[in-house]
Write an enzyme that holds these catalytic residues in place. Structure first.
Site, PDB file in Angstrom:
ATOM      1  N   ASP A 408     -26.065 -11.708  10.518  1.00 24.44           N
ATOM      2  CA  ASP A 408     -24.898 -12.465  10.054  1.00 24.44           C
ATOM      3  C   ASP A 408     -25.028 -12.809   8.566  1.00 24.44           C
ATOM      4  O   ASP A 408     -26.102 -12.688   7.976  1.00 24.44           O
ATOM      5  CB  ASP A 408     -24.769 -13.737  10.895  1.00 24.44           C
ATOM      6  CG  ASP A 408     -23.422 -14.421  10.685  1.00 24.44           C
ATOM      7  OD1 ASP A 408     -22.467 -13.734  10.251  1.00 24.44           O
ATOM      8  OD2 ASP A 408     -23.319 -15.634  10.955  1.00 24.44           O
ATOM      9  N   GLU A 411     -22.666 -10.336   3.904  1.00 25.88           N
ATOM     10  CA  GLU A 411     -21.705  -9.693   2.957  1.00 25.88           C
ATOM     11  C   GLU A 411     -22.336  -9.511   1.577  1.00 25.88           C
ATOM     12  O   GLU A 411     -21.959  -8.550   0.916  1.00 25.88           O
ATOM     13  CB  GLU A 411     -20.436 -10.534   2.867  1.00 25.88           C
ATOM     14  CG  GLU A 411     -19.625 -10.558   4.149  1.00 25.88           C
ATOM     15  CD  GLU A 411     -20.274 -11.344   5.293  1.00 25.88           C
ATOM     16  OE1 GLU A 411     -21.018 -12.285   4.988  1.00 25.88           O
ATOM     17  OE2 GLU A 411     -20.041 -10.992   6.451  1.00 25.88           O
ATOM     18  N   ASP A 482     -15.272 -14.241  11.954  1.00 28.12           N
ATOM     19  CA  ASP A 482     -14.752 -15.539  12.387  1.00 28.12           C
ATOM     20  C   ASP A 482     -13.249 -15.541  12.592  1.00 28.12           C
ATOM     21  O   ASP A 482     -12.472 -15.957  11.735  1.00 28.12           O
ATOM     22  CB  ASP A 482     -15.174 -16.621  11.386  1.00 28.12           C
ATOM     23  CG  ASP A 482     -16.685 -16.783  11.377  1.00 28.12           C
ATOM     24  OD1 ASP A 482     -17.344 -16.252  12.303  1.00 28.12           O
ATOM     25  OD2 ASP A 482     -17.214 -17.403  10.446  1.00 28.12           O
TER      26      ASP A 482
END
Ligand code: GLC
Length: 769
Positions: A408, A411, A482
């Site tokens: 997670d 990015e 999300d």
């Protein structure tokens, strides 16, 4: 200024076009894949494409005076002055035609002063990137009848025409709407149907880039990038399926998953706050008789959000705990974040610091931002040594017996503003910068996790990632980040997952029930129904939101939830077969209708139905308080899964869809495997399998292996061929017996009979009773 095509050379399937002002290279990889390349002095290595993809291919090159033609069995490319390229299919239908006019950027009436005014009320203003002059652009003509697909996880609708998108991996906690131009992933492949003729283009450039698919103009569409070489692939094929298969040939296919990865998974940010909570969760699943295979452990299991640590205050004996849960049929999937806590007493940080493994400022100091653990640094995953180091640490998890890694915030996300562009990252051995390495950060982190898991366990790694690039599908499954407990997010999940499938990511999912905001029982049920065939089948919610476990609402919700979990487990053998097919044919499991029916104009823009393989059509209800819906059935005859009513295709029908019913249609004359009822995907080989016939007759090839490791690659698998003819005569054959255990009993169920076949050791085949 015009640039004349002076001359050309053709050598080893590569055509070099020499213009007065530069060169352009067209290299034929296969009859359906041509690489277009122009050197802009940037690194040439690809993160998406591994190994040599070039096959010996017959290519003809013709000098036509005012242009040069390159022809394969599937594509014809004409090169003119000014580096203009026109691409046709083998029948001469135009596919990709360079635009000869100049772009007319959309007028903006926002001057600097008004910009401030608009921002003052909190409105957003389009990114500068849309208006900036780009480093390079590729502008192609747009036909009145032209649709676009692919692009990975982007927002909006199935057909991307009329919208623009950015490729810059971004953590977007806001609601994802069709106005959101970028999300967590950058997969710069676009497919088109121009007057019904399919093609694709894959832009292998990791720098920030932009697609405008007919928003700016009805006459052209374009791709632009802020840097990088001009580096793209033209994809051809007789059908959209062939074009997609060419793309997955190029960038790789999702490998066979472990079978239990297709089981139900429960998650919530907050469960792992204590061992007791996770245990209680397992108890509830048992109490309510709900099948489950995986519980995800979000960041709270860690010691102060430090990667590769376990909070032993909350969990005294993590290894025993993992083992106990495993005995109850539940595997645990820990999260792992990209940001490493900057803490001098933390060994991972120290090691990384000593070895120089973290991303640096231009002055050579380690760059610090903040993520969950507070001050954090970022492993420089583009470097092979850093990936190997990270992969080595994966042993922490495999020693504990957890089942995979959920990557997670890669990015990479950061809480103190974005990472500056000029940070020093590595591009393999070369020093590079954030601009080039940003979009492959999640890719490289996932690859490290995959390699660590594979080396330690010898099993097919279960990796999930939020951020990725084209080609990451070889290493990781993905989820769409999300989302929110909103009907619009449920609606979005279908085009998002089907476009991810077209973009190579056959193993994907969205957070069922929605991550942020509060779900209702109705939304949760409709979401679960809609996700019946979604490979990554996980209910996940954010800390602080309303609970959305199956029992969190009323009894009816719980009962319907159970009904669909049971149905899912019956269908796992079918889904597993679909993955076998995907590894061989390179086509996704979950498909938009257009993939199977690209000739049918009606199938080209359907946002609320999907297919699984070629024989199942799913038409979920994605609006509240709805008990009926319209279903478009493409060509063929279709059978209602619930009552076996039959419908002719090429029509839209009205179906009843009360809350406990997912409208589901099976193509007539299809045979489907139907697994045994079970609470967990079994560790032991199944003894019995049933095949159900929808319609009169059909045939089916079923695949079986140990569902865990790579032995199938050495031939350790079984194949069963099942056939039923018009007279109801059935045949069951073990056509390949490479995996020891096989079914002892096989049932074939037709509309009016149930035939039993037993395995006969002597003949090594099945006999009807
Ligand atoms: C991110 C993830 C989410 C996770 C949360 C806490 O928001 O996308 O799935 O629960 O971080 O780790």
């Amino acid at each position: 200024m015009s640039s004349k095509l002076k001359d050309f050379q053709f050598n080893q399937q590569s055509l070099q076009l020499n213009y007065e002002q530069g060169k352009l290279e067209l290299t034929v990889l296969t009859p359906g894949i041509v690489h277009v390349f122009q050197d802009h002095g940037r690194a040439r290595n690809s993160y998406a494409i591994e190994g040599n993809k070039q096959q010996k291919t017959k290519v003809n090159v013709f000098d036509k005076g005012d242009h040069v033609e390159l022809e394969t069995a599937q594509l014809l490319i004409k090169a003119y002055d000014d580096e203009k390229l026109d691409v046709y299919d083998s029948l001469g239908n135009p596919l990709i035609i360079d635009y000869r006019g100049s772009r007319q950027p959309l007028a903006s009436d926002l001057d600097a002063e008004h910009r401030k005014t608009v921002l003052a009320e909190g409105h957003s203003v389009a990114d500068e990137l849309h208006h900036e002059s780009h480093y390079y652009e590729v502008v192609k003509t747009l036909a009145a009848d032209e649709q676009f697909y692919g692009l990975g996880d982007k927002t909006g609708f199935l057909n991307k025409r009329g919208y623009d998108y950015d490729n810059w991996n971004s953590d977007v906690p806001q609601v994802h709407t069709e106005a959101t131009t970028k999300l967590y992933k950058s997969i710069p492949v676009v497919y088109g149907l121009k007057n019904g003729h399919p093609y694709g283009m894959f832009f292998d450039n990791t720098y920030q880039s932009h697609f405008d698919l007919g928003k700016e103009s009805e006459h052209y569409y374009f791709y632009s990038a802020i840097d990088g070489n001009l580096d793209y692939y033209i994809l051809g094929g007789h059908s959209l399926k062939e074009v997609v298969a060419n793309y997955t040939y190029l960038t790789g296919r999702v490998p066979m998953p472990q079978k239990w990865m297709l089981g139900y998974q429960q998650s919530r940010w907050g469960y792992s706050i204590s061992q007791e909570r996770v245990e209680e969760l397992a108890e509830k699943f048992e109490e309510y008789e709900l099948p489950i295979d995986v519980v995800h452990l979000d960041i709270d299991y860690m010691h102060g959000y430090r990667d590769f640590t376990w909070d032993t205050k909350k969990y005294q004996h993590p290894k025993e705990f993992v083992e106990q849960m495993r005995k109850r049929g539940i595997r645990l999937m820990p999260i792992l974040d990209a940001g490493v806590k900057a803490d001098p007493d933390y060994d991972l940080y120290q090691e990384g610091l000593e070895q120089g493994y973290f991303v640096k400022n231009p002055d050579g100091t380690v760059y610090v931002n903040a993520v969950w653990p507070g001050k954090s640094v970022f492993p420089d995953f583009g470097r092979p040594e850093v990936r190997a180091w990270w992969a080595k640490h994966v042993k922490f998890f495999t020693d504990l017996g957890t089942c995979g890694i959920w990557n997670d915030m890669n990015e990479p996300a950061s809480f103190n503003g974005p990472l500056p562009e000029n940070l020093e990252f590595h591009d393999e051995e070369q020093i590079s910068d954030h601009r080039r390495m940003h979009n492959v950060y999640g890719h490289n982190m996932s690859k490290a996790a995959y390699e660590g898991l594979k080396a330690e366990t010898g099993r097919r790694p279960y990796v999930i990632t939020r951020a990725c690039y084209a080609g990451t599908q070889k290493y990781s499954t993905v989820w769409t980040g999300d989302n929110q407990s909103l009907w619009s997010h449920l609606q979005l999940s279908i085009p998002q997952l089907t476009n991810l499938g077209l973009s190579g990511f056959a193993f994907a999912g969205t957070d069922i029930g929605g991550f942020q905001a509060d779900a209702t029982g109705e939304l949760l049920i409709r979401w679960l129904e809609s996700a019946l065939f979604v490979p990554l089948f996980r209910n996940h919610a954010a800390l602080g939101t309303r609970y959305q476990e199956p029992w969190a609402f009323d009894k009816q919700t719980l009962n319907i939830y159970r009904k669909y979990l049971n149905l899912r487990y019956r269908l796992i053998p079918f889904l597993y077969d679909q993955f076998r097919h995907e590894t061989q044919a390179g086509l996704p499991v979950m498909r938009p209708l257009v993939l199977n029916y690209d000739h049918d104009p009606q199938a080209r823009s359907i946002n609320d139905e999907y297919m699984v393989g070629t024989s199942i059509l799913v038409a979920p209800v994605v609006t509240p308080q709805t008990t009926k819906r319209l279903v478009y059935l493409p060509a063929g005859e279709w059978i209602d899964f619930w009552n076996h009513a039959s419908y002719a295709g090429r029509q839209t029908i009205v179906v009843d869809a009360p809350i406990d019913k997912l409208p589901l249609f099976i193509k007539a004359n299809t045979i489907l495997p139907w697994g045994c009822k079970t609470m967990h995907v079994s560790d032991k080989p199944d003894q019995i399998m049933t095949f159900r016939v929808y319609g009169e007759c059909g045939s089916y090839m079923h695949y079986q292996d140990n569902g865990l490791d790579f032995a199938y690659q050495d031939g350790e698998y079984n194949e069963y061929y099942v056939e039923v003819d018009e007279n109801g005569q059935a045949l069951v054959e073990l056509t390949k017996h490479g995996y020891g255990p096989n079914y002892q009993k096989i049932y074939v169920e037709t509309a009016d009979q149930r035939l039993e076949f037993n395995y006969d050791e002597k003949s090594g085949n099945y006999r009807q009773k």
